[in-house]
Design a protein around this motif. Structure first.
Motif, PDB file in Angstrom:
ATOM      1  N   GLY A 244     -16.946  59.739 -27.870  1.00  0.00           N
ATOM      2  CA  GLY A 244     -17.079  59.216 -26.527  1.00  0.00           C
ATOM      3  C   GLY A 244     -16.770  57.736 -26.391  1.00  0.00           C
ATOM      4  O   GLY A 244     -17.009  57.136 -25.340  1.00  0.00           O
ATOM      5  N   ARG A 245     -16.203  57.132 -27.448  1.00  0.00           N
ATOM      6  CA  ARG A 245     -15.858  55.718 -27.415  1.00  0.00           C
ATOM      7  C   ARG A 245     -14.434  55.529 -26.895  1.00  0.00           C
ATOM      8  O   ARG A 245     -13.553  56.358 -27.137  1.00  0.00           O
ATOM      9  CB  ARG A 245     -15.991  55.103 -28.810  1.00  0.00           C
ATOM     10  N   VAL A 246     -14.211  54.405 -26.197  1.00  0.00           N
ATOM     11  CA  VAL A 246     -12.895  54.091 -25.654  1.00  0.00           C
ATOM     12  C   VAL A 246     -12.336  52.877 -26.375  1.00  0.00           C
ATOM     13  O   VAL A 246     -13.019  51.859 -26.524  1.00  0.00           O
ATOM     14  CB  VAL A 246     -12.967  53.805 -24.141  1.00  0.00           C
ATOM     15  N   TYR A 247     -11.079  52.984 -26.815  1.00  0.00           N
ATOM     16  CA  TYR A 247     -10.389  51.899 -27.494  1.00  0.00           C
ATOM     17  C   TYR A 247      -9.178  51.502 -26.656  1.00  0.00           C
ATOM     18  O   TYR A 247      -8.432  52.365 -26.180  1.00  0.00           O
ATOM     19  CB  TYR A 247      -9.949  52.330 -28.898  1.00  0.00           C
ATOM     20  N   ALA A 248      -8.992  50.198 -26.463  1.00  0.00           N
ATOM     21  CA  ALA A 248      -7.892  49.714 -25.630  1.00  0.00           C
ATOM     22  C   ALA A 248      -7.117  48.629 -26.367  1.00  0.00           C
ATOM     23  O   ALA A 248      -7.685  47.884 -27.184  1.00  0.00           O
ATOM     24  CB  ALA A 248      -8.426  49.166 -24.310  1.00  0.00           C
ATOM     25  N   PHE A 249      -5.808  48.545 -26.091  1.00  0.00           N
ATOM     26  CA  PHE A 249      -4.971  47.502 -26.673  1.00  0.00           C
ATOM     27  C   PHE A 249      -3.722  47.335 -25.828  1.00  0.00           C
ATOM     28  O   PHE A 249      -3.382  48.185 -25.017  1.00  0.00           O
ATOM     29  CB  PHE A 249      -4.622  47.797 -28.138  1.00  0.00           C
ATOM     30  N   GLY A 250      -3.066  46.186 -26.013  1.00  0.00           N
ATOM     31  CA  GLY A 250      -1.953  45.805 -25.157  1.00  0.00           C
ATOM     32  C   GLY A 250      -2.405  44.715 -24.217  1.00  0.00           C
ATOM     33  O   GLY A 250      -3.198  43.845 -24.595  1.00  0.00           O
ATOM     34  N   LYS A 251      -1.946  44.748 -22.970  1.00  0.00           N
ATOM     35  CA  LYS A 251      -2.359  43.747 -21.986  1.00  0.00           C
ATOM     36  C   LYS A 251      -3.866  43.817 -21.763  1.00  0.00           C
ATOM     37  O   LYS A 251      -4.421  44.893 -21.550  1.00  0.00           O
ATOM     38  CB  LYS A 251      -1.618  43.960 -20.666  1.00  0.00           C
ATOM     39  N   ASP A 252      -4.484  42.647 -21.788  1.00  0.00           N
ATOM     40  CA  ASP A 252      -5.932  42.573 -21.661  1.00  0.00           C
ATOM     41  C   ASP A 252      -6.332  42.566 -20.195  1.00  0.00           C
ATOM     42  O   ASP A 252      -6.815  41.574 -19.666  1.00  0.00           O
ATOM     43  CB  ASP A 252      -6.448  41.313 -22.375  1.00  0.00           C
ATOM     44  N   SER A 253      -6.105  43.702 -19.523  1.00  0.00           N
ATOM     45  CA  SER A 253      -6.402  43.778 -18.101  1.00  0.00           C
ATOM     46  C   SER A 253      -6.599  45.228 -17.704  1.00  0.00           C
ATOM     47  O   SER A 253      -5.907  46.126 -18.197  1.00  0.00           O
ATOM     48  CB  SER A 253      -5.263  43.177 -17.276  1.00  0.00           C
ATOM     49  N   PHE A 254      -7.551  45.463 -16.828  1.00  0.00           N
ATOM     50  CA  PHE A 254      -7.744  46.794 -16.248  1.00  0.00           C
ATOM     51  C   PHE A 254      -7.063  46.900 -14.890  1.00  0.00           C
ATOM     52  O   PHE A 254      -7.125  47.929 -14.232  1.00  0.00           O
ATOM     53  CB  PHE A 254      -9.231  47.089 -16.076  1.00  0.00           C
TER      54      PHE A 254
END
Length: 561
Positions: A244-254
């Motif tokens: 259930g964890r979310v990992y993000a990378f690339g542009k630091d923006s939602f």
């Protein structure tokens, strides 16, 4: 279910409305290991004439005409091992449906089974609970969380099972998948390993650098983490793990990832989204102005684009805190979300059936309400009830949307430019409309992009229509006298995929107005085929000199099974 009571044909018909069976929650595994070896001796009497057997399986009750009532653990084992649908379990409790059985037999499935782990549950409820407990998203739940989950779904373990299975079906959860993002690509194997390739100007490939990759490359920093779902935006990637964890990378923006000045900082390796660590997430979706995530319990959270209450909350454009999507979906469980350029679709699951809600920008009629006005809170798309369609899969393109119904019909609506709605013209449709040229095709999957649409049939055939730019439709046809690709106004069979002699299970195509599109076709056997724009390596292979796209599907050197 035909193997149990020979009534498969009786169960086909109108969508079944399951009533919530009141029961107390229990979390321990069902004791199927208690089935004794000599229980198979019951098979012989079953093959003979069904003689009345006054055996007692729950206290002083006498099931009467149902021979297997002598050993309820065998019945439970059969129900749980046959992967029955929740509707089938509900049918077992409905004596009006099982006309060929005695009332005593029907009572056997309705009454409390007096069987652990919860002696008050009926046999069908026990079977549904056991099948829930086999799911990865259900296993970590505490007893209290499970009880709250059951009440949110409608008060029955059968309804919980239907909710979980609906999410698995429309999102390929815990199965292999491929994502054709804007200039970059993601491939997830059945074991949860992640490969990325293509454009990497913002570190969206997750390899710790900004170098493009022309071949699939595994993200080694994710070793030991099983990924079950992926989402791609312009210069941004999000991954969801089985924990259930979310990992993000690339542009630091939602927020406005396509062209805005925000998000100037880049992240080149997967980083856990700290603001979501206390929410068990099962799906992420990236629009142009916002990001949305879906929790295990079916709650929708959004980031950014809160100015002017576009999504029902007031936030800064670069806000990193999730906000619960306000409105009717606060109390209605959602099984799938789909993000378009400036709007969000949500597939909801209620005891009365499946439905679709939309929120955001209504330009072009893409919210499906018969108008072009914006909606700051999710609003039910009522047209599906008028069409007698139970939605099971929803797709949000940049400017148009599509749904597959339980009966296999396909509906499209929104901007009709280039024929992306498949109705033989380029007109807009402000409410869902059935694609009549597909009435003889039973669809199981639909995918949408920037004015393009793909449909997958139950036979594994693929149909596409809409904008022919970048050869992303797979037809590889060029208009005479110029170098522009032909647009397709009505669904056409993608014969180039048919020639692979593989059964296609999933289609993914680029959903961005700023990037040339490419398309992935994932087969049942785990093979991945790619076509369309490939100038950044997003097809997983280097093109020959002077080429920037490929019109026919070719195998990507990776096996996702």
């Amino acid at each position: 279910m035909g193997g149990i009571c020979g009534c498969a044909d009786e169960l086909v018909g109108e969508p079944w409305r399951m009533d919530a069976t009141t029961s107390t929650g229990a979390s321990s595994s069902l004791p199927l290991h208690l089935i004794i070896d000599d229980a198979l001796a019951l098979v012989s009497p079953l093959q003979q004439s069904f003689q009345r057997s006054q055996r007692h399986c729950f206290g002083d009750s006498a099931p009467g005409e149902f021979p297997l009532a002598a050993n309820p653990s065998i019945v439970l084992h059969v129900l749980t091992s046959c992967n029955l649908e929740p509707d089938d379990l509900a049918h077992l409790e409905a004596s009006s449906i099982l006309l060929f059985l005695s009332n005593a037999t029907c009572s056997f499935f309705r009454k409390p089974a007096n069987f652990p782990p919860d002696f008050q549950l009926s046999m069908s409820e026990l079977a549904a609970l056991d099948m829930c407990q086999k799911r990865a998203i259900f296993k970590p739940m505490t007893q209290q969380e499970r009880e709250m989950f059951k009440q949110r779904c409608g008060g029955s373990w059968k309804l919980v099972l239907r909710f979980i299975m609906a999410g698995e079906a429309c999102c390929r959860r815990e199965k292999s998948q491929a994502i054709a993002g804007p200039g970059h690509s993601i491939a997830v194997t059945t074991s949860g390993a992640v490969y990325t390739f293509g454009s990497n100007s913002s570190g969206q490939l997750g390899h710790g650098s900004l170098e493009e990759e022309w071949r699939p490359r595994i993200i080694r920093s994710l070793q030991g983490i099983r990924i079950i779902q992926a989402a791609a935006g312009a210069g941004r990637t999000m991954l969801v793990s089985d924990a259930g964890r979310v990992y993000a990378f690339g542009k630091d923006s939602f927020g406005e990832v396509e062209y805005a000045a925000q998000g100037s900082r880049v992240v080149t390796t997967p980083q856990m989204v700290e603001s979501l660590k206390d929410i068990y997430i099962v799906q992420a979706a990236i629009g142009n102005f916002f990001t949305a995530v879906l929790s295990r319990e079916g709650c929708v959270y959004t980031f950014s684009w809160g100015n002017d209450m576009k999504l029902g909350h007031q936030t800064e454009p670069n806000d990193v805190q999730p906000h619960l999507l306000a409105g009717p979906l606060e109390n209605i469980p959602v099984v799938q979300i789909a993000a378009g350029y400036c709007y969000l679709l949500a597939l909801a699951c209620q005891p009365s059936g499946m439905s679709v809600y939309s929120v955001g920008c209504g330009l072009g009629g893409k919210l499906g309400h018969g108008s072009r006005t914006d909606e700051k809170y999710p609003r039910l798309i009522e047209q599906f009830q008028a069409l007698n369609i139970q939605p099971v899969v929803v797709a949000a393109g940049a400017w148009h949307a599509a749904v597959v119904g339980k009966d296999g019909r396909v509906c499209t609506w929104g901007w009709g430019r280039y024929g992306c709605l498949g109705h033989g013209n380029e007109e807009c449709e402000s409410v869902p409309k059935v694609v009549e040229s597909l009435v003889n095709v039973r669809a199981v999957h639909v995918a949408t992009g920037d004015y393009t649409t793909f449909v997958v049939s139950d036979k594994g055939d693929v149909y596409s229509f809409g904008c022919g730019e970048s050869s992303s439709l797979g037809h590889n046809t060029i208009t005479e006298g110029n170098n522009r690709h032909t647009n397709v106004l009505s669904p056409e069979l993608v014969t180039s995929l048919k020639r692979t002699k593989e059964r296609v299970a999933q289609i993914s195509l680029t959903n961005s107005i700023y990037w040339n599109a490419h398309t992935f076709a994932l087969t049942d056997s785990g093979k991945l085929y790619a076509f369309g724009a490939g100038d950044k390596g997003q097809l997983g292979t280097e093109l020959v000199a002077q080429q920037s796209e490929r019109g026919t599907p070719e195998r990507v050197d990776i096996n996702l099974s």
